[in-house]
Design a protein around this motif. Sequence first.
Motif, short mmCIF file in Angstrom:
data_model
loop_
_atom_site.label_atom_id
_atom_site.label_comp_id
_atom_site.label_asym_id
_atom_site.label_seq_id
_atom_site.Cartn_x
_atom_site.Cartn_y
_atom_site.Cartn_z
N TYR A 6 0.83 -1.20 0.00
CA TYR A 6 0.00 0.00 0.00
C TYR A 6 0.86 1.24 0.00
O TYR A 6 2.05 1.21 0.35
CB TYR A 6 -0.98 0.00 1.18
CG TYR A 6 -0.37 0.00 2.55
CD1 TYR A 6 -0.15 1.19 3.26
CD2 TYR A 6 0.00 -1.19 3.17
CE1 TYR A 6 0.40 1.19 4.52
CE2 TYR A 6 0.55 -1.20 4.44
CZ TYR A 6 0.75 -0.01 5.11
OH TYR A 6 1.30 -0.01 6.37
N ARG A 7 0.26 2.34 -0.42
CA ARG A 7 0.93 3.63 -0.50
C ARG A 7 0.20 4.63 0.40
O ARG A 7 -1.04 4.69 0.43
CB ARG A 7 0.92 4.15 -1.94
CG ARG A 7 1.47 5.57 -2.10
CD ARG A 7 1.29 6.06 -3.53
NE ARG A 7 2.13 5.30 -4.46
CZ ARG A 7 1.90 5.21 -5.77
NH1 ARG A 7 0.82 5.77 -6.29
NH2 ARG A 7 2.72 4.53 -6.54
N VAL A 8 0.99 5.40 1.11
CA VAL A 8 0.45 6.47 1.96
C VAL A 8 1.12 7.79 1.55
O VAL A 8 2.35 7.84 1.41
CB VAL A 8 0.73 6.20 3.45
CG1 VAL A 8 0.21 7.36 4.31
CG2 VAL A 8 0.09 4.89 3.89
N ILE A 9 0.31 8.81 1.36
CA ILE A 9 0.82 10.17 1.20
C ILE A 9 0.18 11.01 2.29
O ILE A 9 -1.05 11.07 2.40
CB ILE A 9 0.50 10.76 -0.18
CG1 ILE A 9 1.13 9.90 -1.29
CG2 ILE A 9 1.00 12.20 -0.29
CD1 ILE A 9 0.75 10.36 -2.70
N ALA A 10 0.99 11.61 3.12
CA ALA A 10 0.49 12.40 4.25
C ALA A 10 1.11 13.79 4.22
O ALA A 10 2.26 13.98 3.79
CB ALA A 10 0.81 11.72 5.57
N ARG A 11 0.35 14.76 4.68
CA ARG A 11 0.81 16.15 4.74
C ARG A 11 1.00 16.55 6.19
O ARG A 11 0.11 16.42 7.02
CB ARG A 11 -0.21 17.08 4.07
CG ARG A 11 0.17 18.54 4.04
CD ARG A 11 -0.82 19.32 3.19
NE ARG A 11 -0.50 20.73 3.12
CZ ARG A 11 -1.02 21.66 3.90
NH1 ARG A 11 -1.91 21.33 4.85
NH2 ARG A 11 -0.69 22.92 3.77
N LYS A 12 2.20 17.02 6.49
CA LYS A 12 2.50 17.49 7.84
C LYS A 12 1.76 18.79 8.12
O LYS A 12 1.59 19.63 7.22
CB LYS A 12 4.00 17.69 7.99
CG LYS A 12 4.45 18.12 9.38
CD LYS A 12 5.97 18.27 9.44
CE LYS A 12 6.44 18.76 10.80
NZ LYS A 12 7.90 18.86 10.89
N ALA A 13 1.33 18.96 9.33
CA ALA A 13 0.59 20.17 9.69
C ALA A 13 1.43 21.41 9.42
O ALA A 13 2.65 21.41 9.69
CB ALA A 13 0.20 20.12 11.16
N PRO A 14 0.82 22.47 8.85
CA PRO A 14 1.57 23.71 8.58
C PRO A 14 2.11 24.33 9.86
O PRO A 14 1.57 24.16 10.94
CB PRO A 14 0.52 24.61 7.92
CG PRO A 14 -0.56 23.70 7.46
CD PRO A 14 -0.57 22.54 8.42
#
Length: 348
Positions: A340-348
């Motif tokens: 599986y692939r995960v793309i996550a965005r860190k909180a600004p």
Amino acid sequence: MPAHPASSAPPALQTTARVHEPRREDCPWCGSGRLRHRLRTGDLRQYKPGGFTVDACRDCGHTFQNPRLTLEGLALYHRTARGAPRDPASDGLLALRSSPRRHRSAARAMLRCGEPESWLDVGTGHARFPSTARQFFPYTAFDGLDPTPRVVRARSADRVEEAHVGRLTDPGIAGPLRARYDVVSMLHHLEGTPDPRAELRAALAVLRPGGHLLIETLSPRSVFAALLGRWWLPYDQPRHLHLLPPQNVRAELESAGCEVLTLDHRPVHVPHDLAGATSLALSHALPAPDTPWRAVPPPPVQRHARTALLRAGLPLVAVAALADHLIAPVARRTRFANTYRVIARKAP
């Protein structure tokens, strides 16, 4: 008759206990004591001595080697001994995970996140992924980090701009890199690390606020893992220490304040489960191969017979590979998916 130099045998062969940590009675991810035994196996690909146990947590599903290899042991079992046998079929199937097509898919998945200024590829090896990703992000500065000097050679080949040798969890490496990157990628890296949670936290630490984390890793929830047992190629004992269920990775990232943008099996499922199991089972059904750590080498007739029978069995592996590809459209959309692939965005 091939030589069997004592210096080519891994030290672990004589002192196996020193390369294992104590056995755990609880889950290294959630701390639950409700463990179940999944399998016990040897080194099916490289034929190095030793037995390895894989347990799973009944509560969170985390799957892990127990007892776990130490860093020294992991290095020993990764090391290729001179004269050691190889299984070209299973090696080739494992190489599918890092094929140029899959690297292009991973890079293309990041296009919607914009053009990053800086990108760190963790566990980069020879930095083939940064070399491919540069086709999509020509103005991005790619750096690489790897426990081996391969990344230094990759810098000499201009695949990365900076090469860091070591582990991201090492404060001496993570400290200078803190909040430096817009993207951090970990492609089939977490399964080989002693502490995947620490790796995730270290990756977030070197990301800038608003930066993106790209992960591709194996799923222990795959139905193939249960059906094929020790012959399931992704177990790859003893080199894989942890297999993380996708829900655990999501929960960990969200608890760290990240927004999970993508969690998907479909584009990253690797169609090699049946072929891998066939290759491993065939190899171990034949006379044992010659190895540098055997006290007495097998007679020539046994070695020649093994080579001939392996070649004769290649059509079986090819048929299994065809079956893998035929069922792939269904497998990647169901619990049969192995990655599986995960793309996550860190909180600004």
